[in-house]
Scaffold this motif. Structure first.
Motif, PDB file in Angstrom:
ATOM      1  N   HIS A   1       0.886  -1.160   0.000  1.00 25.59           N
ATOM      2  CA  HIS A   1       0.000   0.000   0.000  1.00 25.59           C
ATOM      3  C   HIS A   1       0.925   1.211   0.000  1.00 25.59           C
ATOM      4  O   HIS A   1       1.853   1.237   0.800  1.00 25.59           O
ATOM      5  N   PRO A   2       0.730   2.202  -0.890  1.00 22.94           N
ATOM      6  CA  PRO A   2       1.653   3.344  -0.911  1.00 22.94           C
ATOM      7  C   PRO A   2       1.762   3.996   0.477  1.00 22.94           C
ATOM      8  O   PRO A   2       0.785   4.026   1.226  1.00 22.94           O
ATOM      9  N   PHE A   3       2.956   4.493   0.788  1.00 21.75           N
ATOM     10  CA  PHE A   3       3.222   5.082   2.108  1.00 21.75           C
ATOM     11  C   PHE A   3       3.448   6.567   1.922  1.00 21.75           C
ATOM     12  O   PHE A   3       4.406   6.990   1.284  1.00 21.75           O
TER      13      PHE A   3
ATOM     14  N   LEU B   1       1.838   4.867  10.431  1.00 16.44           N
ATOM     15  CA  LEU B   1       0.857   4.835   9.344  1.00 16.44           C
ATOM     16  C   LEU B   1       1.023   6.035   8.425  1.00 16.44           C
ATOM     17  O   LEU B   1       1.147   7.171   8.890  1.00 16.44           O
ATOM     18  N   GLY B   2       1.023   5.785   7.131  1.00 14.02           N
ATOM     19  CA  GLY B   2       1.098   6.861   6.150  1.00 14.02           C
ATOM     20  C   GLY B   2      -0.203   7.655   6.131  1.00 14.02           C
ATOM     21  O   GLY B   2      -1.220   7.220   6.687  1.00 14.02           O
TER      22      GLY B   2
ATOM     23  N   LEU C   1       0.952   8.571  13.582  1.00 17.98           N
ATOM     24  CA  LEU C   1       0.298   9.143  12.406  1.00 17.98           C
ATOM     25  C   LEU C   1       1.203  10.181  11.772  1.00 17.98           C
ATOM     26  O   LEU C   1       1.840  10.969  12.471  1.00 17.98           O
ATOM     27  N   LYS C   2       1.243  10.205  10.470  1.00 21.22           N
ATOM     28  CA  LYS C   2       1.983  11.251   9.762  1.00 21.22           C
ATOM     29  C   LYS C   2       1.074  12.472   9.630  1.00 21.22           C
ATOM     30  O   LYS C   2      -0.123  12.327   9.314  1.00 21.22           O
TER      31      LYS C   2
ATOM     32  N   ILE D   1      -5.838   5.109  23.082  1.00 24.26           N
ATOM     33  CA  ILE D   1      -4.669   4.402  22.553  1.00 24.26           C
ATOM     34  C   ILE D   1      -3.398   5.256  22.692  1.00 24.26           C
ATOM     35  O   ILE D   1      -3.459   6.478  22.784  1.00 24.26           O
ATOM     36  N   THR D   2      -2.260   4.578  22.713  1.00 21.71           N
ATOM     37  CA  THR D   2      -0.975   5.275  22.726  1.00 21.71           C
ATOM     38  C   THR D   2      -0.740   5.810  21.321  1.00 21.71           C
ATOM     39  O   THR D   2      -0.592   5.041  20.361  1.00 21.71           O
ATOM     40  N   LEU D   3      -0.741   7.145  21.222  1.00 26.49           N
ATOM     41  CA  LEU D   3      -0.755   7.804  19.915  1.00 26.49           C
ATOM     42  C   LEU D   3       0.384   8.815  19.821  1.00 26.49           C
ATOM     43  O   LEU D   3       0.675   9.524  20.784  1.00 26.49           O
ATOM     44  N   THR D   4       1.026   8.860  18.655  1.00 29.05           N
ATOM     45  CA  THR D   4       2.056   9.875  18.398  1.00 29.05           C
ATOM     46  C   THR D   4       1.829  10.442  17.002  1.00 29.05           C
ATOM     47  O   THR D   4       1.090   9.855  16.201  1.00 29.05           O
ATOM     48  N   VAL D   5       2.465  11.580  16.711  1.00 33.86           N
ATOM     49  CA  VAL D   5       2.440  12.120  15.351  1.00 33.86           C
ATOM     50  C   VAL D   5       3.859  12.411  14.895  1.00 33.86           C
ATOM     51  O   VAL D   5       4.747  12.653  15.718  1.00 33.86           O
ATOM     52  N   ASP D   6       4.053  12.361  13.576  1.00 32.01           N
ATOM     53  CA  ASP D   6       5.367  12.652  12.982  1.00 32.01           C
ATOM     54  C   ASP D   6       5.162  13.630  11.838  1.00 32.01           C
ATOM     55  O   ASP D   6       4.482  13.315  10.861  1.00 32.01           O
ATOM     56  N   ALA D   7       5.752  14.832  11.972  1.00 37.94           N
ATOM     57  CA  ALA D   7       5.575  15.878  10.952  1.00 37.94           C
ATOM     58  C   ALA D   7       6.686  15.862   9.913  1.00 37.94           C
ATOM     59  O   ALA D   7       6.599  16.561   8.901  1.00 37.94           O
TER      60      ALA D   7
END
Ligand code: OSB
Ligand code: MG
Length: 370
Positions: A17-19, A136-137, A162-163, A183-189
């Motif tokens: 699946h494209p990322f 996840l993309g 999450l991106k 849920i244990t959640l993070t984001v990446d910019a």
């Protein structure tokens, strides 16, 4: 270790699946593998660069050039004592850490084969298994993203990352937190913002993120310190941590409270371990990041993540089939029912062999120096 021959093989492996990230949308893992022949053995390394210089300044083209014109001529037909001495012998080459790391990783593989010890033992790893998370993309359709989150939660992934990018940040978080409040959640910019966006990051505090990964630019260590003082959520640096010195500066300035160590981004396992040791001493939590690696790089990340400082946060080391139908190691990296990955040790519990048939089937270029 006498270096008798060096091969570089370019492989193309389609993602299931494209990322998509803030900087590009990946359709294939376009990777360079390096195979170093020494005294009857062959050590493998995987270069973590991509098809373009979007995550950091290197890409497959610059890596190939630096290998061909500057690294290979320095080591071919010489006797390299260790990964550390290799790093010293290429110190006059500035930066280009992904290129150096690819060679360094292959030298570690040769050391594993020569000594009969696992990479875990050689590095000083202490953990038998490590906890993994999923990155996840971005998805155009929020319902698709929610379904993906649900899918990886059902497999037991310990953290969801999450991106984000400008225009796809707070609205995404609102929708995800509504569906998954705990849920244990993070984001990446991936460096998509500047300090002008400080109010946006203030607004993120309400989503109780475990950390915000690399909100600002690679070189913005000072701006990250300003940001970190203004928000409650820990900042985690990824792109900015290019070396031991960068990690030391970030810790001293208070630019982050968490560090994502990708050893390749820093020149290899030797340098990655120094950063790990520094963070352990300074009480900075660390985790092992990923670059959508194929199996050779993925397996080395697992051994690296067995170091004692990596015992808290979940790592971006997913099962290989999270990204690929087929991978280049036999076996492919798998997760346990506890959603951990087991670390190969000296008992030979797991050995990730390069699957040369798979590599041949994905090959898109081959360079040989002998
Ligand atoms: O910033 O961590 C990143 C993938 C490619 C480039 C940079 C990053 C990533 C990921 C995926 O987030 C991590 C993985 O699962 O390998
Ligand atoms: Mg990142």
């Amino acid at each position: 270790m006498k270096i008798d021959r060096i091969d570089v093989i370019r492989v193309l492996n389609p993602f299931r699946h494209p990322f998509e990230t803030s900087f590009t949308r990946f359709v294939n893992r376009d990777a360079l593998l390096i195979k170093i022949y020494s005294e009857g053995l062959a050590g493998w390394g995987e270069c973590k660069s991509f098809y373009g210089p979007f995550y950091n300044p290197e890409d497959n083209g610059t890596v190939l050039h630096v290998l061909k014109d500057h690294i290979v001529p320095r080591i071919l037909h010489t006797d390299v004592e260790s990964p550390e001495s290799f790093m010293q012998s290429v110190q006059m080459i500035r930066g280009n850490r992904l290129a150096k790391a690819a060679v360094e990783n292959a030298l570690w593989d040769l050391m594993v084969q020569r000594t009969g010890h696992s990479l875990k033992t050689l590095l000083g790893g202490t953990q038998n298994e490590i906890k993994v998370g999923v990155s996840l993309g971005m998805e155009g359709d929020i319902n698709e993203l929610l379904q993906e989150i649900d899918h990886y939660l059902s497999l037991g992934y310990h953290r969801t990352k999450l991106k984000i990018k400008p225009g796809a940040d707070l609205s995404v978080l609102r929708a995800v937190r509504k569906e998954f409040p705990d849920i244990t959640l993070t984001v990446d910019a991936n460096s998509a913002y500047t300090l002008k966006d400080i109010d946006l990051f203030r607004a993120m505090d309400e989503f109780r993120l475990q950390y915000i990964e690399q909100p600002l630019g690679e070189e913005d260590i000072v701006d990250h310190a300003v940001l970190q003082k203004e928000i409650q959520t820990p900042v985690c640096l990824d792109e900015s941590i290019v070396s031991y010195e960068a990690a030391e500066a970030a810790i001293r300035l208070g630019s982050c409270r968490v560090i994502n160590i990708k050893s390749s981004r820093c020149g290899g396992l030797w340098e990655g371990r120094r950063i790990h040791d520094l963070c352990l001493k300074k009480g900075i939590p660390v985790w092992c990041g990923g670059m959508t690696e194929l199996g050779i790089g993925r397996a080395q990340n697992i051994s690296f993540a067995s170091l004692p400082g990596f015992s808290g946060l979940a790592h971006d080391i997913a099962a290989a089939d999270r990204y690929f139908e087929r991978d280049i190691t036999d076996p492919m990296v798998q997760i346990t029912p506890r959603c951990t990955v087991e670390v190969p040790d000296d008992t030979g519990n797991i050995v990730y062999h390069a699957d040369e048939k798979a590599i041949d089937s994905m090959a898109a270029g081959h360079w040989i120096w002998r």
